[in-house]
Design an enzyme around this catalytic site. Sequence first.
Site, PDB file in Angstrom:
ATOM      1  N   HIS A  48       0.852  -1.194   0.000  1.00 49.90           N
ATOM      2  CA  HIS A  48       0.000   0.000   0.000  1.00 49.90           C
ATOM      3  C   HIS A  48       0.881   1.234   0.000  1.00 49.90           C
ATOM      4  O   HIS A  48       1.900   1.271   0.697  1.00 49.90           O
ATOM      5  CB  HIS A  48      -0.892  -0.015   1.248  1.00 49.90           C
ATOM      6  CG  HIS A  48      -1.552   1.294   1.533  1.00 49.90           C
ATOM      7  ND1 HIS A  48      -2.451   1.895   0.672  1.00 49.90           N
ATOM      8  CD2 HIS A  48      -1.443   2.148   2.587  1.00 49.90           C
ATOM      9  CE1 HIS A  48      -2.868   3.035   1.190  1.00 49.90           C
ATOM     10  NE2 HIS A  48      -2.263   3.221   2.354  1.00 49.90           N
ATOM     11  N   GLU A  79       1.157  -0.273 -22.840  1.00 56.50           N
ATOM     12  CA  GLU A  79       1.516  -1.479 -22.083  1.00 56.50           C
ATOM     13  C   GLU A  79       0.665  -1.711 -20.839  1.00 56.50           C
ATOM     14  O   GLU A  79       0.763  -2.767 -20.221  1.00 56.50           O
ATOM     15  CB  GLU A  79       3.004  -1.438 -21.730  1.00 56.50           C
ATOM     16  CG  GLU A  79       3.848  -1.291 -22.985  1.00 56.50           C
ATOM     17  CD  GLU A  79       5.191  -1.974 -22.916  1.00 56.50           C
ATOM     18  OE1 GLU A  79       5.623  -2.297 -21.821  1.00 56.50           O
ATOM     19  OE2 GLU A  79       5.788  -2.163 -23.991  1.00 56.50           O
ATOM     20  N   HIS A 137      -6.909   8.627  -1.097  1.00 57.02           N
ATOM     21  CA  HIS A 137      -5.960   8.078  -0.116  1.00 57.02           C
ATOM     22  C   HIS A 137      -4.734   7.460  -0.802  1.00 57.02           C
ATOM     23  O   HIS A 137      -3.606   7.880  -0.549  1.00 57.02           O
ATOM     24  CB  HIS A 137      -6.676   7.049   0.771  1.00 57.02           C
ATOM     25  CG  HIS A 137      -5.802   6.494   1.860  1.00 57.02           C
ATOM     26  ND1 HIS A 137      -6.196   6.356   3.155  1.00 57.02           N
ATOM     27  CD2 HIS A 137      -4.517   6.029   1.837  1.00 57.02           C
ATOM     28  CE1 HIS A 137      -5.218   5.856   3.885  1.00 57.02           C
ATOM     29  NE2 HIS A 137      -4.184   5.647   3.101  1.00 57.02           N
TER      30      HIS A 137
HETATM   31  P1  13P Z   1       0.799   2.813   9.180  1.00 60.06           P
HETATM   32  O1  13P Z   1       1.941   3.720   9.609  1.00 60.06           O
HETATM   33  O2  13P Z   1      -0.016   2.351  10.361  1.00 60.06           O
HETATM   34  O3  13P Z   1       1.303   1.679   8.324  1.00 60.06           O
HETATM   35  O4  13P Z   1      -0.207   3.673   8.315  1.00 60.06           O
HETATM   36  C1  13P Z   1       0.204   4.305   7.140  1.00 60.06           C
HETATM   37  C2  13P Z   1      -0.880   4.406   6.116  1.00 60.06           C
HETATM   38  O5  13P Z   1      -0.585   4.608   4.971  1.00 60.06           O
HETATM   39  C3  13P Z   1      -2.284   4.239   6.547  1.00 60.06           C
HETATM   40  O6  13P Z   1      -3.133   4.078   5.449  1.00 60.06           O
HETATM   41 ZN    ZN Z   2      -2.295   4.895   3.602  1.00 63.36          ZN
END
Ligand code: 13P
Ligand code: ZN
Length: 270
Positions: A139, A169, A210
């Site tokens: 993430h 691509e 986000h």
């Molecule tokens: P953490 O520091 O708890 O991994 O959170 C970071 C983040 O990107 C939350 O979405």
């Molecule tokens: Zn995050």
Amino acid sequence: MKDILTAPFIVELCRTCSNMYAHGWDERNGGNISILLDEAQVGEYLDLSTVQRSIPAGFSAPELAGKIFLVTGTGKYFKNVAYDPARNLGIVRLDESGTAAQLLWGFSDGGSFTSEFAAHMMSHAVRLTADPKHRVVMHCHPNNLLAMSFVHDLDSRAFTKTLWQMCTECIMVFPDGVNVLPWMLCGTTAIGEATAQQMRSARLVVWAQHGIYGAGADLDETFGLIETAEKAATVYLKIAHLPWKQTITDAQLHLVEERYGVTAREGWLD
Ligand code: 13P
Ligand code: ZN
């Protein structure tokens, strides 16, 4: 026992965190990564019968009972991971009930796994059923995908088609497309469940306003997925406000499918 700081999974994760920070995807403590490890491989570095402490997971994932994960710590900065892996990373094993994580190594300052542990574990469970080679959930907060989620329709098919049209691509790299979740409160079991649900049909899930989640067989593949989607979003934001003279048509995307043996998500091309 071998020195865990020389383990390929630690060395590679350190490099990846530094690289992601350098890309501007992980400001401050932004972003988190988890990797499913092979028990025999971890056993070369750690005594697997020694549990340092137990950390409640906050959810139940019995399908992951006994599985071992290398995971980034909550509040930890990606830019610092390579300088102090034992403080910024942890190796945890889900207990028999799948409701707590047994700390085997790391989080040396008393820390804990990422606040997005639910999204990571639930996504691992889903992706493992879809693909036995699956290992990594990543993430981060890439600028252009994040910005695109303010100005583009959040319908997953429409969002994906725009990305596919931005670079030839893209459809080869993520033929399964990108699923998009509307803004939700992060760090919750609810967003974890929603993310995992979206991971059933795609390896990329955008969290509107986000960031993004990616899933893959290794760090390179997962990084590459996000990198390619972010590149497409970058091109989109450069041209979105300009009059378009042409784009890549669905007929042309079908030619890419045929030539390179990839199959786009069913029903997503005309
Ligand atoms: P953490 O520091 O708890 O991994 O959170 C970071 C983040 O990107 C939350 O979405
Ligand atoms: Zn995050």
